[in-house]
Design a protein around this motif. Structure first.
Motif, short mmCIF file in Angstrom:
data_model
loop_
_atom_site.label_atom_id
_atom_site.label_comp_id
_atom_site.label_asym_id
_atom_site.label_seq_id
_atom_site.Cartn_x
_atom_site.Cartn_y
_atom_site.Cartn_z
N ARG A 12 0.82 -1.22 0.10
CA ARG A 12 0.12 0.37 -0.14
C ARG A 12 0.75 0.64 0.15
NH1 ARG A 12 -2.96 -0.20 4.80
NH2 ARG A 12 -1.05 -1.49 5.43
N TYR A 129 -12.44 -5.18 2.68
CA TYR A 129 -10.32 -4.88 2.21
C TYR A 129 -9.55 -6.98 2.28
CZ TYR A 129 -5.66 -4.04 3.42
OH TYR A 129 -4.45 -3.76 3.12
N ASP A 136 -7.25 -9.10 -5.86
CA ASP A 136 -5.52 -8.96 -6.40
C ASP A 136 -5.23 -10.23 -6.74
OD1 ASP A 136 -5.60 -6.55 -6.24
OD2 ASP A 136 -4.99 -6.47 -3.81
N ASP A 150 1.59 -10.60 9.24
CA ASP A 150 0.50 -9.84 9.34
C ASP A 150 -0.02 -10.55 8.37
OD1 ASP A 150 2.28 -8.75 7.83
OD2 ASP A 150 1.07 -6.67 7.56
N VAL A 188 8.78 -8.46 11.15
CA VAL A 188 9.78 -7.92 11.23
C VAL A 188 9.72 -6.70 13.16
CG1 VAL A 188 12.09 -6.19 10.46
CG2 VAL A 188 10.91 -7.69 8.92
N LYS A 199 4.96 1.73 8.72
CA LYS A 199 4.56 2.65 7.09
C LYS A 199 4.68 3.93 8.51
CE LYS A 199 3.85 0.63 3.25
NZ LYS A 199 2.43 0.07 3.00
P1 TYM Z 1 1.18 -3.75 3.78
O1 TYM Z 1 1.17 -2.54 2.59
O2 TYM Z 1 0.60 -3.25 5.04
O3 TYM Z 1 2.80 -4.53 3.50
C1 TYM Z 1 3.78 -4.46 2.50
C2 TYM Z 1 4.20 -5.78 2.71
O4 TYM Z 1 5.14 -5.65 3.40
C3 TYM Z 1 4.75 -6.31 5.00
N1 TYM Z 1 5.26 -6.13 6.32
C4 TYM Z 1 5.89 -7.02 7.26
N2 TYM Z 1 6.87 -7.89 7.13
C5 TYM Z 1 7.34 -7.99 7.97
N3 TYM Z 1 7.40 -7.75 8.96
C6 TYM Z 1 6.96 -6.65 9.44
N4 TYM Z 1 7.02 -5.51 10.21
C7 TYM Z 1 6.12 -5.49 8.27
N5 TYM Z 1 5.20 -4.28 7.78
C8 TYM Z 1 5.04 -5.10 6.31
C9 TYM Z 1 3.30 -6.74 4.95
O5 TYM Z 1 3.43 -8.43 4.99
C10 TYM Z 1 3.41 -7.37 2.87
O6 TYM Z 1 3.82 -8.04 2.92
N6 TYM Z 1 -2.69 -6.16 2.37
C11 TYM Z 1 -1.28 -6.00 2.28
C12 TYM Z 1 -1.24 -4.63 0.93
C13 TYM Z 1 -1.73 -5.95 -0.78
C14 TYM Z 1 -1.47 -7.09 -1.00
C15 TYM Z 1 -2.46 -7.71 -1.70
C16 TYM Z 1 -0.99 -8.24 -0.70
C17 TYM Z 1 -3.21 -5.51 -1.29
N7 TYM Z 1 -2.95 -6.19 -1.69
C18 TYM Z 1 -2.23 -8.91 -2.77
C19 TYM Z 1 -0.73 -9.48 -1.60
C20 TYM Z 1 -1.35 -9.72 -2.50
C21 TYM Z 1 -1.19 -5.01 3.00
O7 TYM Z 1 -1.81 -3.96 3.46
O8 TYM Z 1 0.97 -4.86 2.85
#
Ligand code: TYM
Length: 333
Positions: A12, A129, A136, A150, A188, A199
């Motif tokens: 995102r 969501y 997707d 997550d 992480v 973020k």
């Molecule tokens: P988003 O934008 O929150 O995060 C993007 C990706 O980063 C990973 N992530 C993490 N992994 C490990 N430790 C962390 N602290 C951490 N923070 C974020 C998330 O797991 C993700 O892989 N819903 C999704 C976006 C999305 C998506 C999809 C993903 C929309 N459609 C289809 C896969 C397939 C999201 O909010 O990711």
């Protein structure tokens, strides 16, 4: 020729990308683009569920695109696009919504977390969501979805929707799995020992791909530690466990072994460990930061990547959507 397995994932555009995004998702994209048929996108529709500032959205979308490329995603190897450039997803989302139950959506842990403590009205986009996320993934009939821990509940929902569709209307969707090359989905941790890197929250406890060298040093220096081990081979406190986890992500196995040994012998100096951690993080982040900044100045190039990516993605999206419409009886010619 054997068909390559299909991979989908997205991020995102809700802020700066960080090491959680890098190690949870992007690092795997880099490996997978070499041997799978990959679709990686910027999830701008999803960003709208938490009401992003319309004036900022364009910059945020192009920044994620630039950061994707700066990390090493290659438009010659993977299809890289922006979600809203593919409105077929919005239609599949509408169709899948007919198969999603309000009760199960309300139980999704990420939804419960997002609405906790919120008093303003909760929009239906937030509730559905996971259905958009299923769209997707299913629109490309993907089977592997590289994500962090997550996102696991969302993948479960995508599998439920796929199998429900298949049972009701006939087989169309393989069931997708959350994927991690180590076999374990990653979380992480943040530098303050409270939760994960993110973020939008906890900025001083998150390392962003755009952080300057000095800022990285400052953030690591502030990370919480404890008084140190007083007996050999003692268990680590959660803060120290987190620092070691980060060290394992960015440093060489020899470096990790050196500090593990020092910890076990009670000779460890946390100051040294932090300095090493900061150096290794900077080694990873600095070139990405530089390349991303250069790419962001070249919006025409990014626009071209966006357009070419959307065209490539549309082929597979249109075929799936057409089949879904037919199976559901939306075929009147
Ligand atoms: P988003 O934008 O929150 O995060 C993007 C990706 O980063 C990973 N992530 C993490 N992994 C490990 N430790 C962390 N602290 C951490 N923070 C974020 C998330 O797991 C993700 O892989 N819903 C999704 C976006 C999305 C998506 C999809 C993903 C929309 N459609 C289809 C896969 C397939 C999201 O909010 O990711």
């Amino acid at each position: 020729m054997q068909q390559r397995e299909i991979v989908v994932s997205g991020i995102r555009p809700t802020g700066f990308l960080h090491l959680g995004n890098y190690f949870g998702a992007i690092r795997q994209y880099l490996h997978m683009q070499e041997s799978y048929e990959c679709y990686f996108f910027v999830a701008d529709y999803h960003a709208l569920t938490t009401h992003q500032d319309p004036k900022l959205l364009r910059t945020q979308v192009y920044r994620v695109l630039a950061e994707y490329l700066a990390c090493g995603l290659d438009p010659e190897k993977a299809t890289i696009y922006v979600q809203s450039d593919l409105p077929e997803k919005a239609e599949l989302y509408l169709l899948l919504n007919m198969l999603a139950y309000k009760g199960e959506l309300e139980k999704v842990p990420t939804f419960k977390e997002k609405i906790r403590g919120r008093h303003e009205s909760i929009n239906a986009g937030l509730l559905t969501y996971p259905v958009l996320m299923a769209a997707d993934i299913l629109i490309h009939r993907a089977i592997k979805v590289p994500v962090g821990k997550d996102q696991e509940p969302h993948l479960e929902m995508a599998r439920n929707l796929a199998s429900r569709f298949n049972q009701k209307f006939g087989f169309l969707f393989p069931e997708p799995m959350a994927f991690s090359e180590t076999g374990e989905l990653l979380k992480v941790p943040s530098l303050d020992g409270k939760g994960k890197m993110s973020k939008s929250e906890n900025e001083m406890a998150t390392i962003y791909l755009a952080d300057s060298d000095e800022l990285i040093r400052k953030k690591i220096a502030r990370a919480k530690t404890d008084a140190g081990p007083s007996t050999p081979h003692s268990p680590k406190s959660p803060e120290i466990e987190n620092l070691f986890l980060l060290l394992k992500l960015v440093s060489s196995p020899e470096t990790v072994a050196h500090f593990e040994e020092a910890y076990d012998r009670c000779t460890i100096r946390y100051g040294e460990l932090k300095q090493q951690l900061a150096n290794d993080m900077i080694r990873l982040v600095a070139p990405i930061r530089q390349r991303a900044a250069d790419l962001q100045n070249d919006v025409e190039y990014l626009k071209k990547i966006r357009k070419v990516g959307a065209e490539k993605a549309r082929d597979s999206a249109q075929t799936t959507l057409q089949r879904a419409r037919e199976l559901m009886g939306i075929a009147y010619d």
